[in-house]
Scaffold this motif. Sequence first.
Motif, PDB file in Angstrom:
ATOM      1  N   SER B   6       0.627  -2.112   0.386  1.00  0.00           N
ATOM      2  CA  SER B   6       0.065  -0.165  -0.216  1.00  0.00           C
ATOM      3  C   SER B   6       0.793   1.285   0.098  1.00  0.00           C
ATOM      4  N   LEU B   7       1.878   0.951   0.620  1.00  0.00           N
ATOM      5  CA  LEU B   7       3.493   2.410   0.360  1.00  0.00           C
ATOM      6  C   LEU B   7       4.393   2.235  -0.636  1.00  0.00           C
ATOM      7  N   SER B   8       4.680   2.433  -2.046  1.00  0.00           N
ATOM      8  CA  SER B   8       5.669   1.843  -2.652  1.00  0.00           C
ATOM      9  C   SER B   8       7.266   1.533  -2.372  1.00  0.00           C
ATOM     10  N   GLY B   9       7.080   0.545  -1.469  1.00  0.00           N
ATOM     11  CA  GLY B   9       8.630   0.538  -1.173  1.00  0.00           C
ATOM     12  C   GLY B   9       8.538   0.018  -0.244  1.00  0.00           C
ATOM     13  N   ARG B 124      13.866   6.894  -4.495  1.00  0.00           N
ATOM     14  CA  ARG B 124      12.619   7.492  -4.560  1.00  0.00           C
ATOM     15  C   ARG B 124      11.613   6.478  -5.265  1.00  0.00           C
ATOM     16  N   PRO B 125      10.503   7.030  -4.904  1.00  0.00           N
ATOM     17  CA  PRO B 125       9.842   5.726  -5.004  1.00  0.00           C
ATOM     18  C   PRO B 125       9.363   5.179  -6.470  1.00  0.00           C
ATOM     19  N   GLN B 126       9.444   6.593  -6.936  1.00  0.00           N
ATOM     20  CA  GLN B 126       9.417   5.279  -8.679  1.00  0.00           C
ATOM     21  C   GLN B 126      10.268   4.734  -9.220  1.00  0.00           C
ATOM     22  N   ARG B 129      12.269   0.131  -5.812  1.00  0.00           N
ATOM     23  CA  ARG B 129      13.152  -0.460  -4.859  1.00  0.00           C
ATOM     24  C   ARG B 129      12.727  -0.145  -4.071  1.00  0.00           C
ATOM     25  N   ALA B 130      12.582  -1.791  -2.841  1.00  0.00           N
ATOM     26  CA  ALA B 130      12.300  -1.212  -1.573  1.00  0.00           C
ATOM     27  C   ALA B 130      13.112  -0.664  -0.632  1.00  0.00           C
ATOM     28  N   ARG B 131      12.052   0.633  -0.191  1.00  0.00           N
ATOM     29  CA  ARG B 131      12.218   1.550   1.343  1.00  0.00           C
ATOM     30  C   ARG B 131      13.223   0.847   2.532  1.00  0.00           C
ATOM     31  N   GLU B 132      12.065  -0.532   1.861  1.00  0.00           N
ATOM     32  CA  GLU B 132      12.191  -0.457   4.205  1.00  0.00           C
ATOM     33  C   GLU B 132      12.486  -2.003   3.736  1.00  0.00           C
TER      34      GLU B 132
END
Lengths: 449, 449
Positions: B6-9, B124-126, B129-132
């Motif tokens: 639901s939240l990208s990455g 950057r969300p676009q 890539r995984a952010r967590e």
Amino acid sequence: MARTASLSGFPEWLPQERLVELHVLDTLRKTFELHGFSSIETRAVETVGQLLRKGEIDKEVYGLSRLQDDEAPDASTLDKHDPHALALHFDLTVPFARYVVENAGYLAFPFRRYQIQKVWRGERPQEGRAREFTQADIDVVGDGELPFRYDVEIALVIAEALSALPIPDFRLRINNRKLAEGFYRGIGLTDTAGVLRSIDKLEKIGAAKVAELLKSELGASDEQAALALQLASIRTEDTSFVAQVRALGVSDDLLEEGLSELEQVIEAAVHRAPGKVIADLSIARGLDYYTGTVVETVLVGHEQLGSICSGGRYDALASKGNRTFPGVGLSIGVTRLVSRILSQELATASRSVPTAVLVALNDDQSWSAAQDVAAQLRGRGIATEVAAKAEKFGKQIKFADRRGIPFVWFTDDDGKHQVKDIRSGEQVDADPASWAPSAEDLHVRVTTT
Amino acid sequence: MARTASLSGFPEWLPQERLVELHVLDTLRKTFELHGFSSIETRAVETVGQLLRKGEIDKEVYGLSRLQDDEAPDASTLDKHDPHALALHFDLTVPFARYVVENAGYLAFPFRRYQIQKVWRGERPQEGRAREFTQADIDVVGDGELPFRYDVEIALVIAEALSALPIPDFRLRINNRKLAEGFYRGIGLTDTAGVLRSIDKLEKIGAAKVAELLKSELGASDEQAALALQLASIRTEDTSFVAQVRALGVSDDLLEEGLSELEQVIEAAVHRAPGKVIADLSIARGLDYYTGTVVETVLVGHEQLGSICSGGRYDALASKGNRTFPGVGLSIGVTRLVSRILSQELATASRSVPTAVLVALNDDQSWSAAQDVAAQLRGRGIATEVAAKAEKFGKQIKFADRRGIPFVWFTDDDGKHQVKDIRSGEQVDADPASWAPSAEDLHVRVTTT
């Protein structure tokens, strides 16, 4: 042993301390899974919009911003009014509510889950409060309805989980919002939330000042204030609180419902968790949105530590359109517990490393043969290291001793194996295909001291 | 099965997906502990000063600021030049290095630790890539010196850990910085870091473009570029790479040292992890500060996923005054692995909940008796739930079926017990003091599909 954290409010453990924490986490997980709770994890961040969903946040929140934001070379900035801005979660209830709504179509209700994760609160450092800590939550959430029996069950599961931990005796102190609110309404105090907030201050400011608050802020008469305080003074280990409340002569439907609910919890607890659960009608949990059962938990002899496990029933943990998800759950403050265990040495690990055996080296060429021995031992679940250098045996034994490894394995040039318990000095012939340490020495054990 | 986050990455798993992740985490932990690695966790945040310690950060970092900062009502701001400002860690190596320095006096060296935690990168969300994501790291760190044998051992431990996971076949691709740098020096290319950075682009841009880069940016001759590329093309499953490098006719002391080190790793791997480890002289790990062994790992058939486990040797993982702490370690990308397992259904859980048995209710009064049965089963390690409502048996069985619980327990009014396997429909007499499901049904199992 417990040192000062290098960053105030962010505790970190030494390896032997971490073994105690791991034992606590493993024990909780095992108990929760034995009761059929599923593990989930939610992301560490929520949107600010999500965190503000229930209005003002009374917790301190850490917002996130990208350090490499090229548009702001000197500072990275977070717009507090941007609902899409990201912040670290401050508990596991808000994220769980979002998770349930987002995944409702994939979950089987009533959904039982446990969730053990870190949470963050941006407390001012000078207060010396934890800014990062681990919580262990269990909740059951229903779709539309959730039988009251889950309130009873959740309390029993937590009592069982806490009983399995290496901690001092504890008491779950349980009350019911319906009981309290019905009683206040029954004596004519209509701002029941206001009364709860005042009663919540009882331990901090005492009965006299709470009475003053009730009178000055909520317009209570002397008699009303006295009755509210009398209710809050009731504390029983069995269901006799029902008679004590009735003796106050207040009648109200909601009060009756709350009395019956709390009675069910205490009745089951007397039988299944004797001595661990009490009805305590002073428990208010002022600022939270509970609608029935409310719980706080103290460690006996460590009451000033505050509640180590709190929670209760929400009629609407979450909602999605006209669908509501009632829930009941409790949250254990793992870091608070572990900090206390460590600082007061309430429990210790039997050794400081997982390793049971160090395989010593005869000479540098024997490393591969030593790895063969190690592989055989590991194949039977015995944690084993191989020495990296063929130093004198005395040095290799000292190395094991310094690391806290209880056994050293020797293989002579003829391939004869011996194992030495370096605590007793006893050295015996051993076969890598069959030798095992005693059950006590196989794994690290954590026991109360 | 794998839904969009639901939240990208920020991926989140359903309960049955989480069982697969838990299996991966448990398996790694078990392997690491069998090899004597101690668990530690570090706080999620580091100071910006700590993260910048080695100069520029090439990772995207999330800075933290207090949302309730009263002095800034509209925005919360982080001063990037304040070394005390807080940011989320982007890997587990930088925090571990700090931990070692801070706790050096309390640790026994060589210190072996594993660390399984989430890390964050403010991509950057676009980019999608995984952010967590979760990393599982093992490292051995020495005080002053660290025998090379630990490089061999770390590779073997990781090969064993990955072999135990429900993943496709994999290859550890191992090289040695000394070998590469000595070779470049030997052919007269002195900016060895520059050459490594170019070679690192080999898979992305191809040999021809790398040759151009070497010539245009590093002033390499045609011959030098050709030799560097020839070295990078060497890839062997055994120690024959040594002869292939020698055949290139370059002589250099550092090259010899690197050849000997890599030979030791491959020699041990051929024997102890056959087929899992190759010498791959194209591996450069361009931007990182490795000084010897370097490792990347691919899943066979999933090479485009990138490396699922990387790392190597640092001569100075950390330092404190004139004391240095050399280290060698590897980091497994757990989230990358689990995402792939789930999206391609490479493995599944045998059921979707930990629960093995649902105890059905005859009537509402039988809840307590049902809890007695459940307690007996749990006492023998069988995960058990009790129905909350005395619905018709058909409904209670359907509830178990919907939750994925394989057995339903019935107790009739005469106290006679029966248990039904709802998959086969078979129902048999059973004693709560002795009945157990088959070993296959006792716990959730995760198996490759």
